[in-house]
Design a protein around this motif. Structure first.
Motif, PDB file in Angstrom:
ATOM      1  N   GLU A  85       0.820  -1.216   0.000  1.00 16.92           N
ATOM      2  CA  GLU A  85       0.000   0.000   0.000  1.00 16.92           C
ATOM      3  C   GLU A  85       0.852   1.264   0.000  1.00 16.92           C
ATOM      4  OE1 GLU A  85      -3.104  -0.704  -0.319  1.00 16.92           O
ATOM      5  OE2 GLU A  85      -3.787   1.367  -0.346  1.00 16.92           O
ATOM      6  N   GLU A  86       2.012   1.202   0.653  1.00 21.57           N
ATOM      7  CA  GLU A  86       2.754   2.441   0.845  1.00 21.57           C
ATOM      8  C   GLU A  86       3.590   2.832  -0.365  1.00 21.57           C
ATOM      9  OE1 GLU A  86       4.455   1.253   4.546  1.00 21.57           O
ATOM     10  OE2 GLU A  86       2.964   2.362   5.704  1.00 21.57           O
ATOM     11  N   CYS A 194      -1.002  -2.159   9.470  1.00 16.51           N
ATOM     12  CA  CYS A 194      -1.350  -0.970  10.251  1.00 16.51           C
ATOM     13  C   CYS A 194      -2.056  -1.393  11.538  1.00 16.51           C
ATOM     14  CB  CYS A 194      -2.278  -0.069   9.446  1.00 16.51           C
ATOM     15  SG  CYS A 194      -1.460   0.661   8.019  1.00 16.51           S
ATOM     16  N   ALA A 200      -6.415  -3.239   6.200  1.00 12.19           N
ATOM     17  CA  ALA A 200      -5.814  -4.548   6.457  1.00 12.19           C
ATOM     18  C   ALA A 200      -6.472  -5.227   7.660  1.00 12.19           C
ATOM     19  CB  ALA A 200      -4.310  -4.406   6.675  1.00 12.19           C
TER      20      ALA A 200
HETATM   21 FE1  FES Z   1       0.069  -2.174   4.642  1.00  7.52          FE
HETATM   22 FE2  FES Z   1      -1.460  -0.543   6.237  1.00  7.52          FE
HETATM   23  S1  FES Z   1      -0.027   0.015   4.694  1.00  7.52           S
HETATM   24  S2  FES Z   1      -1.347  -2.690   6.147  1.00  7.52           S
END
Ligand code: FES
Length: 577
Positions: A85-86, A194, A200
């Motif tokens: 995600e990042e 997170c 997630a």
């Molecule tokens: Fe990967 Fe939140 S950015 S779980």
């Protein structure tokens, strides 16, 4: 002797292809001398150094293999695309459907009888499941757990949620660059997901409710010893599931999706889960959006005091018993007879767990976190196919609101002008972001929590009504209306909104209206000059061509079965390659 497992077709018979296939596994270090038709279990792993949230899945795979071998199966681990995600741009969401294809086609092409899916970060979770559901092979899905909590000046930091809060402080000069960097280091404190109720935590929790993940697993810390035990047990269990042919279509019924939606509402989960659940159910031809969300949304309250709705973090939610405690608390809304991967009903699975006293992170059903619903689906001329709002993270006084639009044509326009002193905006304005949807970017990034303009922030304004065809992070908050369908880029009414137009929202009535006459809307559409496509080749071009809107889960149209025959998983011809 021939058996009924699909993998056996690859190895059965004293012929040249059977030997070639055995040779491939001998070379991979698998003991095929003792092969006698055992189940072959694939482990689809999204481990990657490009995705810090999923880093510990490497160890998880080794523990799962142990269990598979103990139960007499053969384990074969394979990599699938990891969606971090990042780091992944413009959004990991662009590649969720690609992951699903990756999983489905790996299963189709290789001698696999059952699969353990290993995900953690947001989009890896639904992407894995969508592909495996289409292949309809026995599955268990496991995660890696939330990361450790970082501390800044004695305060426990919530991933994402505190980032957005401190970003606002930086913008108005309440903290300096040094403190900002210190916060960044504290927020990135190790492998794992997170530690708030972001996408997630939400999606992994919903896997428990769907009956595809061990109860209580999703919130266990990355380093938990219990996690190891569950990984090994899952390895053993999948072998038995193959023998029993316990396939996802027997588990993922409409009742299971109803349980997942009730859980989503009770945990105050991410709005992204609405899109993902819709897409997963779509693979099984189960229509759940908007009716099931709307029906349950009016009944099941948020009882979870975890950021971004509440104050606490996932470790405290885990101590309070995590998802099983929530399921016990909302049992009156659940279909407890729903079958789970264990072969037991949800009721029996819950009864087999040790009872934990509910603590601060989970509230009693009779005294929920908020009296408002958790999520609501809005409809009106601005969103004929729906838009969603996370009511539990919004400001109560803005849930019925009328204001003048301040329009940003795209994300860059918003970033360039949001903090301009000359921006004509006040606390009652409605911030509108266009061209941030599935086709518009492409990939529908999490841009929907448009920042409150700096000059209003300095006046103490912390929330405003914001509307877009975008998504927002599960860790975000505010009166933010998302997933407007159809989106601006495919001719949604959002495309013709102008500065100063009046927009009203009425969440209790589930409505969203643009107060512009139909004639004027038509006139404005006629004056729009179509934009030239930027992506003319490759995966993004395929995505733009095939992606559906948020109300259909943003899945590819060709992956959504339109009738029973399109749900059939066609096996490959197993002969010479
Ligand atoms: Fe990967 Fe939140 S950015 S779980």
């Amino acid at each position: 002797m021939k058996n009924s497992l699909r993998s056996h077709k690859w190895f059965y018979g004293a012929n040249e292809t059977g030997l070639l296939h055995k040779g491939a596994l001998w070379s991979a270090g698998i003991d095929m001398d003792n092969y006698h038709g055992q189940p072959i279990i694939g482990i689809a792993n999204t481990w990657s150094q490009l995705n810090n949230c999923n880093m510990s899945l490497k160890n998880v795979a080794e523990e799962v293999k142990k269990g598979i071998h103990e139960a007499g199966g053969i384990a074969l681990e394979f990599p699938v695309i990891s969606l971090g995600e990042e780091l992944m741009k413009p959004s990991a969401m662009l590649y969720r459907n690609l992951l699903s294809i990756d999983v489905e086609e790996n299963i189709r092409a290789y001698p696999i009888d059952g699969v353990i899916l290993l995900g953690n970060c947001d989009k890896t979770v639904p992407g894995l499941l969508m592909g495996a559901v289409s292949a309809n092979m026995p599955i268990i899905q496991l995660n890696a757990g939330p990361k450790e909590v970082g501390i800044h000046k004695g305060k426990r930091l919530g991933s994402g949620t505190d980032l957005w809060k401190y970003w606002d402080k930086l913008r108005v000069g309440e903290i300096d660059e040094k403190e900002w960097n210190d916060i960044g280091k504290a927020l990135s404190c190790g492998f794992g997901a997170c530690n708030t109720m972001g996408t997630a935590s939400t999606m992994n929790g919903l896997l428990e409710a769907l009956g595809l993940m061990p109860l209580g697993m999703s919130t266990l810390p990355v380093t938990s010893e219990k996690r190891k035990q569950l990984n090994i047990e899952s390895g053993k269990r999948i072998v038995q599931m193959v023998h029993d042919q316990l396939t996802p279509d027997k588990i993922l019924t409409i009742q299971a999706f109803s349980n997942a939606i009730s859980t989503l509402l009770a945990i105050g989960g991410s709005t992204n889960a609405i899109i993902h659940l819709t897409a997963i159910a779509g693979r099984l031809s189960l229509p759940i959006f908007p009716n099931l969300f709307d029906e349950l949304g009016r009944k099941v309250p948020c009882i979870t005091n975890v950021q971004p709705n509440g104050a606490l973090l996932i470790d405290e939610f885990n101590e309070a018993g995590g998802i099983p405690s929530v399921l016990n608390s909302i049992s009156e809304f659940l279909h407890l007879d729903a079958l789970t991967y264990t072969g037991l009903s949800l009721r029996n699975s819950l009864q087999s767990l040790e009872k934990i006293d509910i603590k601060d992170a989970i509230l009693e059903l009779k005294s929920p976190l908020k009296s408002t619903p958790t999520l609501a689906v809005l409809k009106g001329n601005l969103a004929p196919n729906g838009a969603v709002i996370k009511v539990s993270a919004a400001s109560a006084e803005l849930l019925t609101h009328k204001g003048k639009a301040v329009v940003f044509e795209n994300y860059d326009h918003m970033l360039d002008t949001i903090d301009d002193d000359g921006l004509i905006v006040d606390k009652d304005s409605v911030l509108v972001l266009k061209n941030a949807g599935p086709v518009g970017v492409p990939g529908m990034p999490e841009w929907g929590m448009i920042p409150v303009p700096k000059k209003l922030k300095a006046q103490g304004v912390n929330d405003m009504v914001r509307i877009s065809d975008s998504r927002m992070s599960g860790t975000s908050f505010g009166t933010v209306i998302l997933h407007v369908a159809p989106e601006a880029a495919v001719g949604g009414v959002l495309a013709i909104v102008k500065n100063g137009d009046l927009i009203s929202i009425n969440v209790p009535n589930r409505s969203i209206e643009l107060h512009v006459s139909p004639e004027e809307i038509d006139k404005r559409f006629k004056s729009i000059i179509p934009k030239e496509k930027i992506h003319k080749r490759g995966y993004p071009a395929l995505y733009i061509k095939e992606v559906t809107q948020a109300n259909k889960g943003c899945d590819f149209d060709f992956l959504i079965p339109k009738n029973e025959s399109e749900r059939i998983f066609v096996e490959p011809i197993v002969g010479r390659s």
